[in-house]
Design a protein around this motif. Structure first.
Motif, PDB file in Angstrom:
ATOM      1  N   GLN A 108       0.847  -1.194   0.000  1.00  6.04           N
ATOM      2  CA  GLN A 108       0.000   0.000   0.000  1.00  6.04           C
ATOM      3  C   GLN A 108       0.884   1.245   0.000  1.00  6.04           C
ATOM      4  N   GLY A 109       0.514   2.198  -0.836  1.00  6.38           N
ATOM      5  CA  GLY A 109       1.274   3.447  -0.881  1.00  6.38           C
ATOM      6  C   GLY A 109       2.442   3.412  -1.847  1.00  6.38           C
ATOM      7  N   SER A 110       2.678   2.237  -2.475  1.00  9.21           N
ATOM      8  CA  SER A 110       3.829   2.142  -3.376  1.00  9.21           C
ATOM      9  C   SER A 110       3.567   2.883  -4.686  1.00  9.21           C
ATOM     10  N   GLY A 111       2.297   3.084  -5.008  1.00  9.79           N
ATOM     11  CA  GLY A 111       1.962   3.781  -6.243  1.00  9.79           C
ATOM     12  C   GLY A 111       1.252   2.884  -7.250  1.00  9.79           C
ATOM     13  N   LYS A 112       0.657   1.787  -6.778  1.00 11.53           N
ATOM     14  CA  LYS A 112      -0.030   0.833  -7.665  1.00 11.53           C
ATOM     15  C   LYS A 112      -1.183   1.464  -8.430  1.00 11.53           C
ATOM     16  N   THR A 113      -2.050   2.151  -7.677  1.00 15.99           N
ATOM     17  CA  THR A 113      -3.249   2.694  -8.326  1.00 15.99           C
ATOM     18  C   THR A 113      -2.867   3.775  -9.328  1.00 15.99           C
ATOM     19  N   THR A 114      -1.946   4.634  -8.914  1.00 11.49           N
ATOM     20  CA  THR A 114      -1.478   5.687  -9.817  1.00 11.49           C
ATOM     21  C   THR A 114      -0.878   5.050 -11.080  1.00 11.49           C
ATOM     22  N   PHE A 115      -0.045   4.031 -10.877  1.00 14.94           N
ATOM     23  CA  PHE A 115       0.575   3.369 -12.032  1.00 14.94           C
ATOM     24  C   PHE A 115      -0.474   2.688 -12.908  1.00 14.94           C
ATOM     25  N   ASP A 144     -12.693   4.339  -5.391  1.00 11.30           N
ATOM     26  CA  ASP A 144     -12.981   5.716  -5.836  1.00 11.30           C
ATOM     27  C   ASP A 144     -11.767   6.332  -6.516  1.00 11.30           C
ATOM     28  N   GLN A 145     -10.611   6.082  -5.932  1.00 13.56           N
ATOM     29  CA  GLN A 145      -9.366   6.649  -6.496  1.00 13.56           C
ATOM     30  C   GLN A 145      -9.148   6.150  -7.937  1.00 13.56           C
ATOM     31  N   LEU A 146      -9.389   4.864  -8.148  1.00 10.45           N
ATOM     32  CA  LEU A 146      -9.190   4.323  -9.488  1.00 10.45           C
ATOM     33  C   LEU A 146     -10.243   4.869 -10.453  1.00 10.45           C
ATOM     34  N   THR A 246       8.596   3.360  -8.674  1.00  8.99           N
ATOM     35  CA  THR A 246       7.867   4.624  -8.610  1.00  8.99           C
ATOM     36  C   THR A 246       8.638   5.661  -7.799  1.00  8.99           C
ATOM     37  N   LYS A 247       8.165   6.894  -7.896  1.00 12.87           N
ATOM     38  CA  LYS A 247       8.685   8.027  -7.118  1.00 12.87           C
ATOM     39  C   LYS A 247      10.169   8.284  -7.371  1.00 12.87           C
ATOM     40  N   LEU A 248      10.607   7.995  -8.564  1.00  8.82           N
ATOM     41  CA  LEU A 248      11.999   8.290  -8.895  1.00  8.82           C
ATOM     42  C   LEU A 248      12.282   9.783  -8.859  1.00  8.82           C
ATOM     43  N   ASP A 249      11.216  10.564  -9.008  1.00 11.65           N
ATOM     44  CA  ASP A 249      11.379  12.025  -8.942  1.00 11.65           C
ATOM     45  C   ASP A 249      11.880  12.472  -7.566  1.00 11.65           C
ATOM     46  N   GLY A 250      11.645  11.646  -6.539  1.00 13.70           N
ATOM     47  CA  GLY A 250      12.079  12.051  -5.201  1.00 13.70           C
ATOM     48  C   GLY A 250      13.265  11.237  -4.715  1.00 13.70           C
ATOM     49  N   ILE A 271       9.269   3.143 -15.195  1.00 15.93           N
ATOM     50  CA  ILE A 271       9.572   4.022 -14.059  1.00 15.93           C
ATOM     51  C   ILE A 271       8.535   5.131 -14.001  1.00 15.93           C
ATOM     52  N   SER A 272       8.209   5.481 -12.777  1.00 12.82           N
ATOM     53  CA  SER A 272       7.217   6.523 -12.565  1.00 12.82           C
ATOM     54  C   SER A 272       7.929   7.697 -11.902  1.00 12.82           C
ATOM     55  N   THR A 273       7.688   8.885 -12.461  1.00 12.03           N
ATOM     56  CA  THR A 273       8.464  10.044 -12.010  1.00 12.03           C
ATOM     57  C   THR A 273       7.580  11.215 -11.591  1.00 12.03           C
ATOM     58  N   GLY A 274       6.384  10.915 -11.075  1.00 12.77           N
ATOM     59  CA  GLY A 274       5.529  12.008 -10.621  1.00 12.77           C
ATOM     60  C   GLY A 274       4.104  11.537 -10.471  1.00 12.77           C
ATOM     61  N   GLU A 275       3.261  12.416  -9.947  1.00 15.76           N
ATOM     62  CA  GLU A 275       1.877  12.022  -9.688  1.00 15.76           C
ATOM     63  C   GLU A 275       0.989  12.148 -10.921  1.00 15.76           C
ATOM     64  N   LYS A 276       1.407  12.961 -11.877  1.00 17.39           N
ATOM     65  CA  LYS A 276       0.574  13.184 -13.071  1.00 17.39           C
ATOM     66  C   LYS A 276       0.529  11.933 -13.956  1.00 17.39           C
TER      67      LYS A 276
HETATM   68  P1  GDP Z   1      -1.156   2.439  -3.862  1.00 17.31           P
HETATM   69  O1  GDP Z   1      -1.627   2.416  -2.437  1.00 17.31           O
HETATM   70  O2  GDP Z   1      -0.042   1.469  -4.078  1.00 17.31           O
HETATM   71  O3  GDP Z   1      -2.247   2.263  -4.854  1.00 17.31           O
HETATM   72  O4  GDP Z   1      -0.488   3.873  -4.083  1.00 17.31           O
HETATM   73  P2  GDP Z   1      -1.082   5.178  -4.793  1.00 17.31           P
HETATM   74  O5  GDP Z   1      -1.133   4.995  -6.262  1.00 17.31           O
HETATM   75  O6  GDP Z   1      -2.322   5.597  -4.103  1.00 17.31           O
HETATM   76  O7  GDP Z   1       0.096   6.217  -4.495  1.00 17.31           O
HETATM   77  C1  GDP Z   1       0.431   6.634  -3.181  1.00 17.31           C
HETATM   78  C2  GDP Z   1       0.839   8.105  -3.230  1.00 17.31           C
HETATM   79  O8  GDP Z   1       2.037   8.251  -3.974  1.00 17.31           O
HETATM   80  C3  GDP Z   1      -0.183   8.995  -3.909  1.00 17.31           C
HETATM   81  O9  GDP Z   1      -0.240  10.222  -3.216  1.00 17.31           O
HETATM   82  C4  GDP Z   1       0.381   9.196  -5.315  1.00 17.31           C
HETATM   83  O10 GDP Z   1      -0.030  10.411  -5.888  1.00 17.31           O
HETATM   84  C5  GDP Z   1       1.871   9.174  -5.046  1.00 17.31           C
HETATM   85  N1  GDP Z   1       2.669   8.717  -6.197  1.00 17.31           N
HETATM   86  C6  GDP Z   1       2.484   7.618  -6.946  1.00 17.31           C
HETATM   87  N2  GDP Z   1       3.453   7.517  -7.886  1.00 17.31           N
HETATM   88  C7  GDP Z   1       4.282   8.592  -7.707  1.00 17.31           C
HETATM   89  C8  GDP Z   1       5.483   9.052  -8.352  1.00 17.31           C
HETATM   90  O11 GDP Z   1       6.028   8.446  -9.271  1.00 17.31           O
HETATM   91  N3  GDP Z   1       6.037  10.193  -7.864  1.00 17.31           N
HETATM   92  C9  GDP Z   1       5.493  10.876  -6.819  1.00 17.31           C
HETATM   93  N4  GDP Z   1       6.112  11.994  -6.431  1.00 17.31           N
HETATM   94  N5  GDP Z   1       4.371  10.476  -6.208  1.00 17.31           N
HETATM   95  C10 GDP Z   1       3.771   9.348  -6.628  1.00 17.31           C
END
Ligand code: GDP
Length: 294
Positions: A108-115, A144-146, A246-250, A271-276
């Motif tokens: 959780q929080g790794s960025g699955k849904t965003t990806f 809801d997020q998805l 994910t989050k390579l931007d940080g 690789i994911s480099t941001g929230e957009k």
């Molecule tokens: P999940 O719980 O694995 O589904 O994670 P989410 O997709 O909800 O992402 C968790 C948080 O990390 C959210 O606030 C996203 O906007 C953020 N996030 C996801 N990918 C990236 C990324 O590549 N870069 C940054 N800076 N934030 C990200």
């Protein structure tokens, strides 16, 4: 991205580049500094040692000491070895199938849904008919997020908010996709905050039931060696096909990107480099190596 590593590697190599005449001592101390730069970047010690041993052997093999431009040649060798370390050739995902099914796993929080949203958008832009599946039975907010992301990228989202059986939801989604002519199904699963037996069993059961064409493990690169350890645990259970960092931007260090391939022997694919939604890239080891070397 990887600013610290870039900085330290460049400092290490600069001493060689500036030398008119290079001695064995210069090369040995540069290699030592490269190793330190890697371990400071949170690269696993064994991985750092192996790669610097290879750099040293290649430097001897290619006669760096008596070459015309020893500094340049040395940089080239480091670049080649970093590329190999990150997997060599870029690896694509398998989207053959009717439909192709992509299973997304991770904490959780790794960025699955965003990806998942980003991948759906990426595949849609290639002209593919995609279905996103919210297969998280624990957090209604995840559905809801998805849905929000699906709407944003113009991809349909399948969910069954009342159903508490993740295997069933995934199976129903795949049948629905088949019926409606969808070509790719992306199944976003539930994650926990730490590796947990119940989560592992659930995702194993989902995998067995839907037999995905591609299983991707999503991991937050900022967690460094923890990312590598989590990858190992998931791979032992799921035998996934590729990694999404994910989050390579940080990520100022880069340890996960450099160690993961060697430790789990599975390629980084994206690789994911941001929230957009646009902040997604196919992973090219050679480009990343050039970037690290500035
Ligand atoms: P999940 O719980 O694995 O589904 O994670 P989410 O997709 O909800 O992402 C968790 C948080 O990390 C959210 O606030 C996203 O906007 C953020 N996030 C996801 N990918 C990236 C990324 O590549 N870069 C940054 N800076 N934030 C990200």
């Amino acid at each position: 991205m990887f600013e610290n590593l870039q900085d330290k590697l460049n400092k290490a190599i600069k001493t060689l580049k500036g030398q008119g005449r290079i001695t064995e001592i210069n090369v040995a101390s540069t290699i030592k500094e490269v190793r330190r730069a890697l371990t400071d970047a949170d690269v696993n010690y064994k991985v750092a040692k192996d790669i610097t041993d290879r750099i040293r052997d290649k430097a001897i093999d290619r006669k760096v000491l008596i070459s015309v431009e020893p500094g340049q040649l040395f940089v080239k060798i480091v670049q080649e070895e970093l590329t190999e370390l990150m997997g060599g050739e870029a690896q694509s995902i398998n989207i053959k199938g009717d439909p192709a099914v992509i299973l997304i796993a991770g904490l959780q929080g790794s960025g699955k849904t965003t990806f998942s949203g980003k991948l759906a958008s990426y595949l849609k832009k290639q002209g593919r008919n995609v279905l996103l599946v919210a297969d998280d039975i624990y957090r209604p907010a995840a559905i809801d997020q998805l849905k929000v992301l699906g709407e944003q990228v113009g991809v349909e989202v399948y969910s069954e908010p009342e159903n508490k059986n993740a295997v069933q939801i995934a199976q129903n989604a795949v049948s629905q996709a088949r019926k409606s002519g969808k070509k790719v199904v992306i199944v976003d699963t539930a994650g926990r905050l730490a590796v947990d037996e119940a989560m592992m069993q659930e995702i194993e059961a989902v995998k067995r039931a839907i037999n995905p064409t591609e299983t991707l493990f999503v991991v937050d690169s900022m967690t460094g060696q923890d990312a590598v350890n989590t990858a190992k645990t998931f791979n032992d259970r799921l035998n996934f096909d590729g990694v999404v960092l994910t989050k390579l931007d940080g990520d100022a260090r880069g340890g996960a990107a450099l160690s993961i391939k060697t430790v789990v022997n599975k390629p980084i694919k994206f690789i994911s480099t941001g929230e957009k939604m646009e902040a997604l890239d196919v992973f090219y080891p050679d480009r990343m190596a050039s970037r690290i070397l500035g």
